[in-house]
Write an enzyme that holds these catalytic residues in place. Structure first.
Site, PDB file in Angstrom:
ATOM      1  N   ASP A  52     -82.013 -81.748  -1.141  1.00  0.00           N
ATOM      2  CA  ASP A  52     -82.987 -82.827  -0.925  1.00  0.00           C
ATOM      3  C   ASP A  52     -82.205 -84.082  -0.514  1.00  0.00           C
ATOM      4  O   ASP A  52     -80.994 -84.009  -0.253  1.00  0.00           O
ATOM      5  CB  ASP A  52     -83.863 -83.031  -2.174  1.00  0.00           C
ATOM      6  CG  ASP A  52     -83.097 -83.607  -3.367  1.00  0.00           C
ATOM      7  OD1 ASP A  52     -81.860 -83.791  -3.260  1.00  0.00           O
ATOM      8  OD2 ASP A  52     -83.726 -83.869  -4.405  1.00  0.00           O
ATOM      9  N   HIS A  53     -82.905 -85.217  -0.475  1.00  0.00           N
ATOM     10  CA  HIS A  53     -82.254 -86.468  -0.060  1.00  0.00           C
ATOM     11  C   HIS A  53     -81.108 -86.852  -0.988  1.00  0.00           C
ATOM     12  O   HIS A  53     -80.082 -87.329  -0.532  1.00  0.00           O
ATOM     13  CB  HIS A  53     -83.309 -87.588  -0.013  1.00  0.00           C
ATOM     14  CG  HIS A  53     -84.067 -87.721  -1.303  1.00  0.00           C
ATOM     15  ND1 HIS A  53     -85.014 -86.791  -1.692  1.00  0.00           N
ATOM     16  CD2 HIS A  53     -83.986 -88.625  -2.303  1.00  0.00           C
ATOM     17  CE1 HIS A  53     -85.509 -87.144  -2.869  1.00  0.00           C
ATOM     18  NE2 HIS A  53     -84.892 -88.251  -3.266  1.00  0.00           N
ATOM     19  N   CYS A  64     -79.012 -81.161  -5.303  1.00  0.00           N
ATOM     20  CA  CYS A  64     -80.002 -82.216  -5.487  1.00  0.00           C
ATOM     21  C   CYS A  64     -79.335 -83.248  -6.386  1.00  0.00           C
ATOM     22  O   CYS A  64     -78.107 -83.231  -6.520  1.00  0.00           O
ATOM     23  CB  CYS A  64     -81.330 -81.680  -6.049  1.00  0.00           C
ATOM     24  SG  CYS A  64     -81.285 -81.002  -7.713  1.00  0.00           S
ATOM     25  N   GLY A  65     -80.095 -84.149  -6.979  1.00  0.00           N
ATOM     26  CA  GLY A  65     -79.458 -85.187  -7.785  1.00  0.00           C
ATOM     27  C   GLY A  65     -78.659 -84.606  -8.936  1.00  0.00           C
ATOM     28  O   GLY A  65     -77.493 -84.950  -9.147  1.00  0.00           O
ATOM     29  N   THR A  66     -79.307 -83.725  -9.692  1.00  0.00           N
ATOM     30  CA  THR A  66     -78.651 -83.119 -10.851  1.00  0.00           C
ATOM     31  C   THR A  66     -78.270 -81.659 -10.642  1.00  0.00           C
ATOM     32  O   THR A  66     -77.530 -81.100 -11.452  1.00  0.00           O
ATOM     33  CB  THR A  66     -79.602 -83.149 -12.059  1.00  0.00           C
ATOM     34  OG1 THR A  66     -80.791 -82.424 -11.679  1.00  0.00           O
ATOM     35  CG2 THR A  66     -79.970 -84.570 -12.459  1.00  0.00           C
ATOM     36  N   GLY A  67     -78.833 -81.027  -9.640  1.00  0.00           N
ATOM     37  CA  GLY A  67     -78.669 -79.583  -9.447  1.00  0.00           C
ATOM     38  C   GLY A  67     -79.690 -78.784 -10.249  1.00  0.00           C
ATOM     39  O   GLY A  67     -79.860 -77.579 -10.039  1.00  0.00           O
ATOM     40  N   ILE A  68     -80.386 -79.477 -11.158  1.00  0.00           N
ATOM     41  CA  ILE A  68     -81.328 -78.770 -12.040  1.00  0.00           C
ATOM     42  C   ILE A  68     -82.567 -78.305 -11.268  1.00  0.00           C
ATOM     43  O   ILE A  68     -82.966 -77.137 -11.347  1.00  0.00           O
ATOM     44  CB  ILE A  68     -81.753 -79.667 -13.232  1.00  0.00           C
ATOM     45  CG1 ILE A  68     -80.548 -80.003 -14.106  1.00  0.00           C
ATOM     46  CG2 ILE A  68     -82.833 -78.973 -14.058  1.00  0.00           C
ATOM     47  CD1 ILE A  68     -80.831 -81.069 -15.161  1.00  0.00           C
ATOM     48  N   GLY A  69     -83.151 -79.217 -10.520  1.00  0.00           N
ATOM     49  CA  GLY A  69     -84.381 -78.872  -9.794  1.00  0.00           C
ATOM     50  C   GLY A  69     -84.171 -77.726  -8.824  1.00  0.00           C
ATOM     51  O   GLY A  69     -84.970 -76.772  -8.781  1.00  0.00           O
ATOM     52  N   HIS A  83     -69.287 -63.343 -14.011  1.00  0.00           N
ATOM     53  CA  HIS A  83     -70.114 -62.773 -15.083  1.00  0.00           C
ATOM     54  C   HIS A  83     -71.578 -62.610 -14.702  1.00  0.00           C
ATOM     55  O   HIS A  83     -72.247 -61.719 -15.203  1.00  0.00           O
ATOM     56  CB  HIS A  83     -70.043 -63.657 -16.341  1.00  0.00           C
ATOM     57  CG  HIS A  83     -68.736 -63.546 -17.058  1.00  0.00           C
ATOM     58  ND1 HIS A  83     -68.534 -64.025 -18.339  1.00  0.00           N
ATOM     59  CD2 HIS A  83     -67.547 -63.021 -16.674  1.00  0.00           C
ATOM     60  CE1 HIS A  83     -67.290 -63.791 -18.708  1.00  0.00           C
ATOM     61  NE2 HIS A  83     -66.658 -63.192 -17.716  1.00  0.00           N
ATOM     62  N   ARG A 126     -69.667 -54.441 -18.253  1.00  0.00           N
ATOM     63  CA  ARG A 126     -70.759 -54.854 -19.153  1.00  0.00           C
ATOM     64  C   ARG A 126     -71.663 -55.901 -18.492  1.00  0.00           C
ATOM     65  O   ARG A 126     -72.850 -56.007 -18.812  1.00  0.00           O
ATOM     66  CB  ARG A 126     -70.197 -55.383 -20.479  1.00  0.00           C
ATOM     67  CG  ARG A 126     -69.418 -56.688 -20.358  1.00  0.00           C
ATOM     68  CD  ARG A 126     -68.732 -57.062 -21.673  1.00  0.00           C
ATOM     69  NE  ARG A 126     -68.098 -58.362 -21.621  1.00  0.00           N
ATOM     70  CZ  ARG A 126     -66.927 -58.617 -21.056  1.00  0.00           C
ATOM     71  NH1 ARG A 126     -66.244 -57.652 -20.470  1.00  0.00           N
ATOM     72  NH2 ARG A 126     -66.414 -59.843 -21.087  1.00  0.00           N
ATOM     73  N   HIS A 127     -71.087 -56.664 -17.554  1.00  0.00           N
ATOM     74  CA  HIS A 127     -71.888 -57.696 -16.893  1.00  0.00           C
ATOM     75  C   HIS A 127     -72.931 -57.067 -15.965  1.00  0.00           C
ATOM     76  O   HIS A 127     -74.023 -57.610 -15.796  1.00  0.00           O
ATOM     77  CB  HIS A 127     -70.975 -58.645 -16.113  1.00  0.00           C
ATOM     78  CG  HIS A 127     -69.943 -59.299 -16.982  1.00  0.00           C
ATOM     79  ND1 HIS A 127     -70.267 -60.175 -17.992  1.00  0.00           N
ATOM     80  CD2 HIS A 127     -68.588 -59.152 -17.029  1.00  0.00           C
ATOM     81  CE1 HIS A 127     -69.172 -60.567 -18.610  1.00  0.00           C
ATOM     82  NE2 HIS A 127     -68.139 -59.954 -18.049  1.00  0.00           N
TER      83      HIS A 127
HETATM   84  C1  RB5 Z   1     -84.681 -86.762  -6.790  1.00  0.00           C
HETATM   85  O1  RB5 Z   1     -84.845 -88.092  -7.150  1.00  0.00           O
HETATM   86  C2  RB5 Z   1     -84.218 -85.945  -7.998  1.00  0.00           C
HETATM   87  O2  RB5 Z   1     -85.234 -85.867  -8.934  1.00  0.00           O
HETATM   88  C3  RB5 Z   1     -83.773 -84.584  -7.571  1.00  0.00           C
HETATM   89  O3  RB5 Z   1     -82.755 -84.706  -6.622  1.00  0.00           O
HETATM   90  C4  RB5 Z   1     -83.199 -83.658  -8.621  1.00  0.00           C
HETATM   91  O4  RB5 Z   1     -82.230 -84.311  -9.379  1.00  0.00           O
HETATM   92  C5  RB5 Z   1     -84.156 -82.888  -9.424  1.00  0.00           C
HETATM   93  O5  RB5 Z   1     -83.775 -82.028 -10.226  1.00  0.00           O
END
Ligand code: RB5
Length: 150
Positions: free
Chosen positions: A8-9, A65-70, A98, A132-133
């Site tokens: 994303d941005h 993305c910002g955190t990689g979580i999304g 793994h 095992r993996h």
């Molecule tokens: C965008 O502002 C931010 O929410 C996105 O990049 C990401 O961190 C979501 O997980």
């Protein structure tokens, strides 16, 4: 290797520098965007990378993305994708060894560019350890096919 990249941005600057790193390393980079700094929705780009990998159009994927979580949550909704959020070289390497991860997710706002670059290099050079993996990956596949029963 053919590698799909997407962001994303918030992840755009990191995605661009990693795409350059990959191309310089001789990889065939499939850049699925975004390519502009305007605000966009990360699931769209995570899905594009996930589909490219799951369909065989790319061997591996990298999402930022910002955190990689999304992007990791979204990419993992594509059947056949094992997306791993890594914060360093060790988690990136173990994601391959793994977990047989096929998509690496990185947070542009949470790790520095050097760590991200080294994490990508570790991800690409590691290989799945099997044994095992493999049994555990099979269980993940079965979850995907049959659902959790909830
Ligand atoms: C965008 O502002 C931010 O929410 C996105 O990049 C990401 O961190 C979501 O997980």
């Amino acid at each position: 290797m053919r590698i799909a990249v997407g962001s994303d941005h918030a992840g755009l600057p990191l995605k661009e520098s990693l795409a350059t790193q990959l191309a310089d390393g001789g990889h065939d980079v499939l850049d699925l965007g975004t390519d502009r700094p305007d605000s966009v929705d990360y699931p769209d780009y995570a899905a594009a990378v996930g589909v490219a990998v799951a369909s065989g159009r790319a061997e591996l994927g990298i999402c930022c993305c910002g955190t990689g979580i999304g992007v990791s949550i979204a990419a993992n909704k594509v059947p056949g994708v094992r997306a791993a959020l890594a914060h360093d070289v060790t988690t990136a390497r173990l994601a391959r060894q793994h977990n047989d991860a096929n998509v690496l997710c990185l947070g542009a706002r949470t790790i520095g560019p050097l760590v991200a670059s080294e994490a990508v290099a570790a991800f690409l050079s590691a290989t799945f350890a099997g044994g095992r993996h493999a049994r555990r990956i099979d269980k993940i596949r079965r979850l995907e096919e049959k659902g959790s029963g909830v």
